[in-house]
Structures are given as structure tokens and as C-alpha cells.
Write an enzyme that holds these catalytic residues in place. Structure first.
Site, short mmCIF file in Angstrom:
data_model
loop_
_atom_site.label_atom_id
_atom_site.label_comp_id
_atom_site.label_asym_id
_atom_site.label_seq_id
_atom_site.Cartn_x
_atom_site.Cartn_y
_atom_site.Cartn_z
N MET A 123 29.97 -19.80 -4.01
CA MET A 123 28.56 -20.22 -4.02
C MET A 123 28.36 -21.58 -4.68
O MET A 123 27.33 -22.21 -4.50
CB MET A 123 27.71 -19.18 -4.75
CG MET A 123 27.32 -18.00 -3.91
SD MET A 123 25.99 -17.12 -4.77
CE MET A 123 25.72 -15.76 -3.65
N THR A 128 22.36 -24.84 -6.99
CA THR A 128 21.43 -25.84 -7.52
C THR A 128 22.00 -26.49 -8.78
O THR A 128 21.54 -27.55 -9.18
CB THR A 128 20.07 -25.18 -7.83
OG1 THR A 128 19.67 -24.43 -6.68
CG2 THR A 128 19.00 -26.18 -8.15
N ALA A 130 21.85 -25.50 -11.98
CA ALA A 130 21.16 -25.35 -13.26
C ALA A 130 22.06 -24.57 -14.24
O ALA A 130 22.55 -23.50 -13.90
CB ALA A 130 19.83 -24.63 -13.07
N VAL A 233 42.50 -11.00 -0.25
CA VAL A 233 43.22 -10.01 -1.06
C VAL A 233 42.61 -8.64 -0.81
O VAL A 233 41.39 -8.46 -0.90
CB VAL A 233 43.17 -10.39 -2.56
CG1 VAL A 233 43.78 -9.29 -3.41
CG2 VAL A 233 43.90 -11.72 -2.78
N HIS A 441 21.76 -14.28 -8.44
CA HIS A 441 22.37 -14.18 -9.78
C HIS A 441 22.66 -12.71 -10.10
O HIS A 441 22.00 -12.12 -10.95
CB HIS A 441 21.42 -14.73 -10.86
CG HIS A 441 21.07 -16.18 -10.69
ND1 HIS A 441 19.99 -16.76 -11.31
CD2 HIS A 441 21.69 -17.16 -10.00
CE1 HIS A 441 19.95 -18.05 -11.00
NE2 HIS A 441 20.96 -18.32 -10.20
P1 FAD Z 1 31.54 -17.22 -6.21
O1 FAD Z 1 31.15 -18.62 -6.41
O2 FAD Z 1 30.65 -16.37 -5.40
O3 FAD Z 1 33.00 -17.20 -5.60
C1 FAD Z 1 33.65 -15.99 -5.29
C2 FAD Z 1 34.67 -16.28 -4.20
O4 FAD Z 1 35.54 -15.14 -4.06
C3 FAD Z 1 34.06 -16.52 -2.83
O5 FAD Z 1 34.45 -17.78 -2.34
C4 FAD Z 1 34.63 -15.39 -1.96
O6 FAD Z 1 34.91 -15.79 -0.63
C5 FAD Z 1 35.91 -15.03 -2.70
N1 FAD Z 1 36.35 -13.66 -2.42
C6 FAD Z 1 35.62 -12.53 -2.43
N2 FAD Z 1 36.38 -11.46 -2.14
C7 FAD Z 1 37.65 -11.92 -1.95
C8 FAD Z 1 38.88 -11.30 -1.63
N3 FAD Z 1 38.97 -9.96 -1.49
N4 FAD Z 1 39.98 -12.08 -1.48
C9 FAD Z 1 39.91 -13.43 -1.64
N5 FAD Z 1 38.75 -14.07 -1.95
C10 FAD Z 1 37.63 -13.33 -2.11
N6 FAD Z 1 23.86 -20.31 -10.41
C11 FAD Z 1 23.48 -20.97 -11.53
O7 FAD Z 1 23.95 -20.66 -12.62
N7 FAD Z 1 22.59 -22.00 -11.47
C12 FAD Z 1 21.99 -22.36 -10.31
O8 FAD Z 1 21.19 -23.29 -10.29
C13 FAD Z 1 22.35 -21.67 -9.12
N8 FAD Z 1 21.78 -21.98 -7.94
C14 FAD Z 1 22.24 -21.39 -6.80
C15 FAD Z 1 21.69 -21.80 -5.57
C16 FAD Z 1 22.23 -21.31 -4.39
C17 FAD Z 1 21.65 -21.75 -3.07
C18 FAD Z 1 23.32 -20.41 -4.43
C19 FAD Z 1 23.96 -19.92 -3.15
C20 FAD Z 1 23.83 -19.95 -5.64
C21 FAD Z 1 23.28 -20.43 -6.85
N9 FAD Z 1 23.75 -20.02 -8.09
C22 FAD Z 1 23.33 -20.65 -9.22
C23 FAD Z 1 24.76 -18.96 -8.22
C24 FAD Z 1 26.13 -19.57 -8.47
O9 FAD Z 1 26.55 -20.34 -7.39
C25 FAD Z 1 27.10 -18.44 -8.77
O10 FAD Z 1 26.67 -17.86 -10.00
C26 FAD Z 1 28.54 -18.87 -8.95
O11 FAD Z 1 29.03 -19.56 -7.84
C27 FAD Z 1 29.41 -17.62 -9.21
O12 FAD Z 1 30.74 -18.02 -9.35
P2 FAD Z 1 31.94 -17.03 -9.08
O13 FAD Z 1 33.18 -17.83 -9.19
O14 FAD Z 1 31.85 -15.86 -9.98
O15 FAD Z 1 31.71 -16.47 -7.60
#
Ligand code: FAD
Length: 513
Positions: A123, A128, A130, A233, A441
Site C-alpha cells: 500500500m 498519502t 501521513a 508464500v 488502517h
Molecule cells: P502493505 O503495504 O500492505 O504490504 C503488504 C504486502 O504483502 C503486499 O504487497 C502484499 O502483496 C504482500 N503479501 C500479502 N500476502 C502475501 C503472501 N502470502 N506472499 C507474498 N506476499 C504477500 N498509512 C499511513 O500511515 N498514513 C497514510 O497517510 C496512509 N494513507 C494511505 C492512503 C492510501 C490510498 C492507501 C492505499 C493506504 C494508506 N495508508 C496510510 C496505509 C499504509 O499504506 C499501510 O499502513 C502500509 O502500507 C502497511 O505496510 P505493510 O508493510 O504492513 O503492508
């Protein structure tokens, strides 16, 4: 030729979003001898891998990158801003796709627009940016080092507060809001510039941070690190009750391989991290429970009468300004348990008369994110007899607002109107509560706890209770009900876990075979 997976690595990371990338970065810095493989189910859609798609200048190329991130939802019509969600239609934001059964359980409110992204960067290629720090009860009381971890997370995410200093009306918005908000608040809780994972290049263009920034050169130049995209995975392997590796399917060739690993970090988002643990037979009672999202209340106003506000040819926005021209922060407090993200827009979310053009930055969208009343009954659960599009146990959400949640939302609705009127002239008749899941979130599903008492999935280092060597990462690890955007906090928690792995590797943790 597709790259072949290694037989064995020291650390396997599942997911390439900011939390998985934080593990790769810290390990590259602290354990340069460690071999690290990162597996990402989705494709690489930007360059460098994990970069924010908003940095892609060509609109058609950007739209293509967004569509490629939408997994099984690709091609569906999306909505570009929280304002547009008001249509009430069940649609995802660009770059994301909806969980099919987000609202399927009768008797609950469900989470109709629970969404995910499947691409390198997760994501964070669409967010955004923030990055406020948690305050009051949002903080994790049992972590003494939280502030230092948050500072480190700010470094990894490239957080700044001055990228929008040239934004028209930014100071005016803060001054007007401060006059109605700050009075009873202590200094750290007052209206401020929003910390954002964004910086300006020398030519003035905005550069949004994605996982590419978290990975940084330290990871990209680490010859012992490799990122495998389109690699799903399907199982965390265990031997003798501890981490032994991962089973991965190459989504291009369809081939499945086992990769041995001394440590496995599951950073697959708050819905798919518990899914992979469930599929792997790791099923602690707290798994998937205490799911919480931040109900979002929105309102829009327009600044009139201030210098430049009534002229479309007023101060031009700074170069490269996109949908947000200035973001202001109203911090969460325990007295007012919502978090304010006040964004100046360069277009009105509602139609305005043709002879009444909008000056850039004079339309202000207010969004309040409400902290959820935590309940074990709010959960994502998984079916053993039904598979999702990826072939993993199908998730389903049970979720409901409590009377306390509804009271907080009502207070947020009152305050947003008060705060909005202080800034400008309302464009809406009344505030709007977005469909549940809109905040993107989701938290709590692999929550951290100080002890293994059945209320948490992992300990303070993010290691799953009772399964040594398996770590979880992402917003699901956050145990508190936050209202602030959670990514900074989840990256901070990832830093702690990565340091623990680096430390154990240095002490000679058991070898993978
Ligand atoms: P993710 O970024 O969701 O990444 C997880 C990854 O794991 C994905 O790419 C997925 O494909 C992969 N995956 C899942 N299952 C498997 C599997 N079995 N095998 C291999 N790969 C797998 N957060 C903020 O704090 N501030 C903001 O302003 C904000 N604005 C946002 C606006 C938008 C439009 C969006 C979409 C999100 C926003 N967020 C915001 C949320 C933020 O992007 C996420 O909190 C953050 O990206 C989470 O990070 P993560 O690494 O935990 O998970």
C-alpha cells in the site's frame, strides 16, 4: 528466465510493504553478512522497486501501475479520494482492491470497503504518507523505547514537515484551527504541520516515499539481499516447533519451492499476515481478533475573503503539487479520541459554479479518524474449506461498532463542523461517515503483548509466542486502538524486531538447512 529461489537464507521476509522493508533495511545495516530473501506476491510496478506511483509523471503509466497493484480487483472502477467515497458505492481506491466478503457476516456492521494492495511496495506505493506519532492511550505502554523507535522509523520513511511550506493558505488553516482547538490542549497536542513521508527535489517536484525509501541504498546495494516479485508464500515451514523456512509459488511459472530460513518475518498486511499463519497451522487464540479500523468522518469547507482565496489566478501552487496542497494535523488526545487530517485540495470535492473558480489550496477537506473500542469479537477469520483467489484460506470479517464507538463518531461529527466553520465556509450540509474500512488502517490482528496470556499473538520483539524464529510485522501488530495513521508505528515496531534478529544472528542463531 525467472530467478531461481535460493535453497536457504538466514531471513525470509514475506511482503514488500514498508514493514517488511524495514526488516530488510535494518538487517542490511546491522547484519551485513546475513542472507535475506524478500518474497512479494505482486508485480514490480515502479522504479526503483517499491517507489510510490504518484512519482510516475505520465498519468497513463501511473494508472497502469495502479491497475497492476489491484490483484484480482484490477479493472474495477475505483474512487480517487475520500470525498468521492460519499457516493456510497462499494468501490476501492486506485491501487487497491476490496476484500470480497468484507461485509458478508449478517448481524454486524462488517467492513464493506476493507481493501488491500498486491504489488512491490504494498500500500505504500499508493498511500498519502501521513506519519503522525501516536499519543496518549495510542502509545504502547510496555515499550520503554517507543520514542527512539519512532525516530528511527521517521528516518527510514524519510518523514519531513516542511515539504508544503509554500502551500497557499496552510498557515491560515493552522491559525484558524488553532484558535478553536488549542486552548485546552498541552503543547504537544496542538494543531501542527502533518509529518509526511515526502520531500521536495531541488527542482521543486514532490517525491513521495514508498518502500524504495525504506529499503534505501543500504538494502539495494546489499549483495546478500534479493527481492522476488510475483512470489506467493503459501506456508511458513516449521521444524521442531520453530521457524524453518517458507513454501513459495512462482506466480509466473507456477512452480512451488521450499526455501529454508532461520527466521521468517510475515509482513503481509493486517488481513493476510494472520491468513498465512492460519494456513501454516499457527493458530493462537488471539489471531485475527481485536481487528480495528478507524471510522472516518469527513467534511469540506472553502476559504473565502482571505488574500488570494477568491481568485483562480491567485498564488499558483508550488511545482508538482498534486491532490494535496498542504496537510495539517490535529493530534489525537484521550479527551478527544480522534485524529485530524486536514488537507487543502486543488479541486473541490463537490461541483462549483463555472463562474466561481476555485483558487488552489482554498478548498479544505477535513477528515477525522476515530479510535475503535477494542473487542475480541471483531475479527478476521479464515475458512478451511474455501480458498481465496490466491488459493489461501478465504478471509471473512466480523465487525461491529459499539455504543461507545457511535458516541465517539457523534462527537467527531460535532467537532468537525465546528473546526470546519472556523476555517471557512462549509461546502457540505453535514459531515459524512465513510463506509467502514475506508481508512485502510486495519490493526490488531497479530497484536503484540507484554506476556503470553492469550490476548496477544506476539511479544514485544514481534516474535510469535511459542514459535521461535517466526516474526510478524505491519499494522496488525499494533495492540492499542490508534486513531492516528499507523504506518510510522508499525515501522517502529519492525525496527525493534529486526534489531532482535540481527542480535541473534550475531550470537549464532541456529542455522537453516
Ligand atoms: P502493505 O503495504 O500492505 O504490504 C503488504 C504486502 O504483502 C503486499 O504487497 C502484499 O502483496 C504482500 N503479501 C500479502 N500476502 C502475501 C503472501 N502470502 N506472499 C507474498 N506476499 C504477500 N498509512 C499511513 O500511515 N498514513 C497514510 O497517510 C496512509 N494513507 C494511505 C492512503 C492510501 C490510498 C492507501 C492505499 C493506504 C494508506 N495508508 C496510510 C496505509 C499504509 O499504506 C499501510 O499502513 C502500509 O502500507 C502497511 O505496510 P505493510 O508493510 O504492513 O503492508
Amino acid at each position: 528466465m525467472r530467478p531461481r529461489y535460493p535453497d536457504a537464507v538466514d531471513v525470509a521476509i514475506v511482503g514488500s510493504g514498508p514493514s517488511g522493508s524495514a526488516y530488510a533495511r535494518i538487517l542490511s545495516e546491522l547484519a551485513p553478512d546475513a542472507t535475506i530473501a524478500m518474497f512479494e506476491a505482486g508485480p514490480t510496478v515502479s522504479s526503483p522497486p517499491g517507489a510510490h506511483v504518484k512519482n510516475i509523471a505520465d498519468p497513463a503509466a501511473r494508472a497502469h501501475a495502479q491497475r497492476r497493484s489491484e490483484g484480482p480487483g484490477a479493472g474495477a472502477e475505483t474512487v480517487d479520494s475520500p470525498g468521492e467515497v460519499k457516493s456510497g458505492e462499494r468501490r476501492a481506491r486506485p491501487g487497491t482492491f476490496l476484500l470480497p466478503e468484507g461485509d458478508a457476516v449478517a448481524g454486524g456492521d462488517g467492513m464493506p470497503v476493507a481493501a488491500m494492495s498486491t504489488n512491490v511496495g504494498g500500500m505504500s506505493a499508493h498511500w498519502t504518507g501521513a506519519c503522525p506519532r501516536p499519543g496518549g492511550s495510542e502509545r504502547i505502554a510496555f515499550l520503554d523505547d517507543l520514542d527512539e523507535l519512532l525516530s528511527e522509523a521517521e528516518r527510514l520513511l524519510g518523514v519531513t514537515t516542511d515539504a508544503f511550506d509554500g502551500s497557499p493558505f496552510g498557515d491560515l488553516v493552522r491559525e484558524r484551527l488553532g484558535a478553536v482547538v488549542d486552548g485546552a490542549r498541552s503543547e504537544g497536542d496542538r494543531v501542527a504541520r502533518m509529518p509526511l513521508a515526502v520531500h521536495r527535489r531541488d527542482d521543486g517536484a514532490l517525491v513521495w516515499s514508498g518502500s524504495d525509501v525504506v529499503l534505501g541504498d543500504a538494502t539495494r546495494e546489499n549483495s546478500r539481499f534479493a527481492l522476488y516479485d510475483e512470489s506467493l508464500v503459501t506456508r511458513v515451514l516449521q521444524r521442531g516447533g520453530r521457524a524453518a523456512g517458507v513454501r513459495v509459488t512462482d506466480r509466473v511459472t507456477g512452480e512451488t519451492s521450499d526455501v529454508a530460513a532461520r527466521f521468517v518475518v510475515v509482513a503481509a498486511d493486517a488481513l493476510r499476515t494472520p491468513q498465512l499463519l492460519w494456513a501454516s497451522g499457527v493458530r493462537p487464540d488471539a489471531l485475527g481478533r481485536c481487528l480495528n479500523d478507524q471510522t472516518q468522518v469527513v467534511f469540506a469547507v472553502r476559504i473565502r475573503g482571505a488574500s488570494g482565496a477568491d481568485r483562480a489566478d491567485g498564488d499558483a501552487p508550488a511545482a508538482g503539487l498534486s491532490a494535496t496542497s498542504g496537510v495539517t494535523w490535529v493530534p489525537f488526545t484521550d479527551d478527544e479520541p480522534f485524529h485530524g487530517q486536514i488537507m487543502q485540495l486543488d479541486a473541490s470535492p463537490i461541483p462549483v459554479a463555472e463562474d466561481d473558480p476555485i483558487a488552489p489550496g482554498s478548498v479544505v477537506g477535513l477528515g477525522l479518524f476515530c479510535a475503535k473500542d477494542l473487542s475480541r469479537d471483531d475479527r478476521v477469520e479464515f475458512a478451511d474449506d474455501r480458498a481465496d483467489d490466491a488459493g489461501l484460506p478465504a478471509p471473512r470479517i466480523r465487525y461491529g461498532l459499539t455504543p461507545r464507538d457511535r458516541a465517539v463518531i457523534e462527537r467527531a461529527r460535532e467537532q468537525i463542523v465546528r473546526w470546519g466553520r472556523a476555517i471557512g465556509e462549509p461546502l457540505d450540509d453535514s459531515p459524512f461517515v465513510l463506509p467502514l474500512g475506508s481508512s485502510l488502517h486495519y490493526q490488531g490482528t497479530t497484536r503484540m503483548g507484554p506476556s503470553d496470556d492469550g490476548e496477544s499473538v506476539c511479544g514485544p520483539d514481534s516474535e510469535v509466542w511459542g514459535v521461535p524464529g517466526v516474526f510478524v510485522a505491519g499494522n496488525g501488530v499494533i495492540p492499542t486502538a490508534t486513531a492516528c495513521n499507523p504506518t510510522l508505528t508499525s515501522v517502529a515496531l519492525a525496527v525493534r524486531g529486526a534489531r532482535e534478529i540481527a542480535d541473534r544472528l550475531g550470537r549464532g542463531a541456529p542455522r537453516s538447512t
